[in-house]
Design an enzyme around this catalytic site. Sequence first.
Site: not given
Length: 163
Positions: A86, A93-95
């Site tokens: 992620n 960042i994948c959030l």
Amino acid sequence: MLTLASKLKREEGVRAGRTLARSNDASHRVSIRDRLLIKEVAELEANLPNEGYYLGGKFQFEIEVPEAYNMVPPKVKCLTRIWHPNIAETGEICLSLLREHSIDGTGWAPTRTLKDVVWGLNSLFTDLLNFDDPLNIDAAEHHLRDKEDFRNKVQDFIKNYAR
């Protein structure tokens, strides 16, 4: 955090030396923002993860807090090289909570705080580690092929980049 604390002390010293002069709204907002950030950072220091693939690593993140915080999310980038499904090798960042608008409704809202961001980042290292919807496809596929080799590569990255 020390930088914010020092900045606040300098600003208060400058304001105390003025005679009835008012600071403009922008610097007043920044001061309130900085005070919020100091409070939030103080609450975060004891909440670091102590489990998972990334245990023992020290990861550095750059968090840019915009003037319009907390109406818009901070921009976050991982500065430490990491092998993570992620987090891209370039640091993106994948959030979902870092998105101003998200399909699942878990994106940024004015009620969120910097503490929520750090908790979200912490969760990426434990319970929110997502191999099904990766940003780093190679890392996710590596985990699916060989979990033990994935763990070894994560530990190599920690040894080389996150100490």
